[in-house]
Design a protein around this motif. Sequence first.
Motif, PDB file in Angstrom:
ATOM      1  N   PRO A 134      45.262  52.362  43.673  1.00 56.98           N
ATOM      2  CA  PRO A 134      45.130  52.700  42.251  1.00 56.98           C
ATOM      3  C   PRO A 134      45.247  54.200  41.993  1.00 56.98           C
ATOM      4  N   TRP A 173      36.137  46.363  41.384  1.00 51.99           N
ATOM      5  CA  TRP A 173      35.620  45.074  40.894  1.00 51.99           C
ATOM      6  C   TRP A 173      36.183  43.917  41.728  1.00 51.99           C
ATOM      7  N   ASN A 174      37.422  44.043  42.171  1.00 48.37           N
ATOM      8  CA  ASN A 174      38.070  42.988  42.944  1.00 48.37           C
ATOM      9  C   ASN A 174      37.827  43.108  44.442  1.00 48.37           C
ATOM     10  N   ARG A 219      40.791  53.674  35.575  1.00 48.45           N
ATOM     11  CA  ARG A 219      40.702  52.280  35.158  1.00 48.45           C
ATOM     12  C   ARG A 219      41.192  51.355  36.281  1.00 48.45           C
ATOM     13  N   ALA A 220      42.311  51.747  36.912  1.00 45.59           N
ATOM     14  CA  ALA A 220      42.845  50.955  38.021  1.00 45.59           C
ATOM     15  C   ALA A 220      41.892  51.005  39.216  1.00 45.59           C
ATOM     16  N   LYS A 221      41.248  52.149  39.449  1.00 50.61           N
ATOM     17  CA  LYS A 221      40.281  52.266  40.545  1.00 50.61           C
ATOM     18  C   LYS A 221      39.067  51.373  40.287  1.00 50.61           C
ATOM     19  N   LEU A 222      38.618  51.338  39.031  1.00 48.08           N
ATOM     20  CA  LEU A 222      37.500  50.484  38.674  1.00 48.08           C
ATOM     21  C   LEU A 222      37.869  49.010  38.871  1.00 48.08           C
ATOM     22  N   ARG A 223      39.066  48.630  38.461  1.00 40.05           N
ATOM     23  CA  ARG A 223      39.531  47.258  38.640  1.00 40.05           C
ATOM     24  C   ARG A 223      39.613  46.919  40.134  1.00 40.05           C
ATOM     25  N   ALA A 224      40.089  47.866  40.946  1.00 38.27           N
ATOM     26  CA  ALA A 224      40.173  47.640  42.391  1.00 38.27           C
ATOM     27  C   ALA A 224      38.775  47.483  42.989  1.00 38.27           C
ATOM     28  N   ARG A 248      47.649  47.804  42.617  1.00 30.41           N
ATOM     29  CA  ARG A 248      46.336  47.221  42.884  1.00 30.41           C
ATOM     30  C   ARG A 248      45.739  47.731  44.192  1.00 30.41           C
ATOM     31  N   GLU A 295      53.402  46.048  41.284  1.00 25.45           N
ATOM     32  CA  GLU A 295      52.072  45.599  40.843  1.00 25.45           C
ATOM     33  C   GLU A 295      51.097  45.558  42.025  1.00 25.45           C
TER      34      GLU A 295
END
Length: 119
Positions: free
Chosen positions: A35, A46-47, A39-44, A32, A28
């Motif tokens: 990515p 955002w964080n 979608r995972a790149k966008l989440r990364a 993170r 996991e």
Amino acid sequence: MKPEQEQEFIRRRLEEELGDLRFLRGAEVLDRTHPRSWRAKLRALWNYELELPLIPIGASFAVLLAIFLVAQLQEETGKGETAGDMPRSGRQLVEAGGNTYWKDDYERAVEGVEIKDQS
């Protein structure tokens, strides 16, 4: 001790101390930090933690605000004088009723009073 031997000693000592610990969420964390999907790149993204130095940003804002206020002040002082107006040094003084007035200000005031009287 040589640096290589010292590093090996430290590595073995660390493995002994951490040998009983197991990290269960390694996959996991890798997802993170690295990515693969959009979608995972966008989440990364955002964080993502962003550090902004407050003193340089505040100083820059203050300088921009000062420049803006000076420009507004110059614009306000420039509104009263148009191309047809004489500069302040070339204005004429007029005496009326025991007081001294600038001629153009006096004429505007008299004109305003005359218009009110006609109404």
